[in-house]
Scaffold this motif. Structure first.
Motif, PDB file in Angstrom:
ATOM      1  N   ASP A  17       0.857  -1.182   0.000  1.00 22.61           N
ATOM      2  CA  ASP A  17       0.000   0.000   0.000  1.00 22.61           C
ATOM      3  C   ASP A  17       0.891   1.229   0.000  1.00 22.61           C
ATOM      4  O   ASP A  17       1.567   1.523   0.983  1.00 22.61           O
ATOM      5  N   TYR A  20      -1.374   6.430  -1.577  1.00 25.67           N
ATOM      6  CA  TYR A  20      -1.658   7.522  -2.505  1.00 25.67           C
ATOM      7  C   TYR A  20      -2.836   8.344  -1.986  1.00 25.67           C
ATOM      8  O   TYR A  20      -3.917   7.810  -1.714  1.00 25.67           O
ATOM      9  N   TYR A  22      -4.976  10.284  -3.268  1.00 26.89           N
ATOM     10  CA  TYR A  22      -6.203  10.390  -4.059  1.00 26.89           C
ATOM     11  C   TYR A  22      -6.743   9.034  -4.504  1.00 26.89           C
ATOM     12  O   TYR A  22      -7.536   8.937  -5.430  1.00 26.89           O
ATOM     13  N   LYS A  23      -6.332   7.988  -3.822  1.00 26.18           N
ATOM     14  CA  LYS A  23      -6.768   6.636  -4.173  1.00 26.18           C
ATOM     15  C   LYS A  23      -8.293   6.509  -4.156  1.00 26.18           C
ATOM     16  O   LYS A  23      -8.863   5.818  -4.996  1.00 26.18           O
ATOM     17  N   HIS A  24      -8.956   7.196  -3.248  1.00 25.51           N
ATOM     18  CA  HIS A  24     -10.418   7.126  -3.178  1.00 25.51           C
ATOM     19  C   HIS A  24     -11.056   7.649  -4.474  1.00 25.51           C
ATOM     20  O   HIS A  24     -12.078   7.137  -4.926  1.00 25.51           O
ATOM     21  N   VAL A  26      -9.473   7.651  -7.489  1.00 29.30           N
ATOM     22  CA  VAL A  26      -9.115   6.650  -8.498  1.00 29.30           C
ATOM     23  C   VAL A  26     -10.087   5.474  -8.417  1.00 29.30           C
ATOM     24  O   VAL A  26     -10.629   5.023  -9.433  1.00 29.30           O
ATOM     25  N   ASP A  27     -10.314   4.991  -7.208  1.00 30.53           N
ATOM     26  CA  ASP A  27     -11.222   3.856  -7.023  1.00 30.53           C
ATOM     27  C   ASP A  27     -12.636   4.179  -7.502  1.00 30.53           C
ATOM     28  O   ASP A  27     -13.326   3.310  -8.033  1.00 30.53           O
ATOM     29  N   SER A  30     -12.015   5.589 -11.945  1.00 30.55           N
ATOM     30  CA  SER A  30     -11.158   4.922 -12.928  1.00 30.55           C
ATOM     31  C   SER A  30     -11.784   3.614 -13.403  1.00 30.55           C
ATOM     32  O   SER A  30     -12.338   2.863 -12.601  1.00 30.55           O
ATOM     33  N   GLY A  32     -10.055   1.231 -14.240  1.00 29.92           N
ATOM     34  CA  GLY A  32      -9.125   0.231 -13.727  1.00 29.92           C
ATOM     35  C   GLY A  32      -8.302  -0.422 -14.815  1.00 29.92           C
ATOM     36  O   GLY A  32      -8.616  -0.364 -16.000  1.00 29.92           O
TER      37      GLY A  32
END
Length: 179
Positions: A17, A20, A22-24, A26-27, A30, A32
């Motif tokens: 992990d 990042y 801004y992963k929330h 991206v999830d 995106s 993916g």
């Protein structure tokens, strides 16, 4: 003297992990990463492109007008004169291919770069033809022998080419191809 970057060593065979911030986002938005099997027809069939060629569609990105595919010229032949309105990156996977307008011949593993505004005529004299992986942005205009525009192929044309064939053949449309 330039500093040479070295990849850091790693012995950890598991997901790390990276935290990042801004992963929330991206999830949430995106599409993916994905894998498309280009060796079989599981993810995408060979769709006829004229009498002696076929296209295996690999990706459609309508936001950027990008499409990716493998063009298979099944034997010696020509893909008519065309003008690129965007950037094209291709890799010769099998056989050989050239443009009438240039003095080089692409061989297996060779990289072909094309810039917007160039027109050329794709030819293979190889007895087995060629296969070209392409990552293309923007429309490609096809012209007849008198320089009359006969077709514009862009991301929408490519999507329609793929979807019409799938419907005609009873093949489910693969949503993984849409990025």
């Amino acid at each position: 003297m330039a500093t040479q970057m070295k990849a850091p060593p790693s012995t950890k065979g598991e997901i790390v992990d990276v935290g990042y911030a801004y992963k929330h986002l991206v999830d949430r938005v995106s599409p993916g990463g994905r894998y498309i099997d280009a060796e079989t027809d599981v993810d995408s069939p060979w769709v006829p492109f004229g009498d002696s060629a076929a296209i295996k569609h690999l990706a459609f990105d309508v936001r950027q007008g990008i499409f990716s595919n493998i063009l298979w010229m099944k034997g010696p032949g020509v893909i008519g004169t065309h003008l690129h309105r965007g950037t094209i990156v291709m890799v010769c996977l099998e056989g050989t291919v050239r443009y009438l307008e240039y003095d080089w011949v692409a061989t297996k593993g060779g990289l072909i770069l094309e810039v917007p505004g160039e027109s050329h005529t794709l030819v293979t004299e190889h007895p087995d033809g060629c296969k070209l992986f392409g990552w293309m942005q923007g429309p490609i205009e096809f012209y007849d022998d008198n320089a009359n525009l006969i077709e514009t192929a862009d991301v929408w044309w490519m999507m329609n080419h793929y979807e019409e064939y799938c419907r005609e053949q009873g093949i489910p449309i693969n949503e993984k191809l849409y990025v």
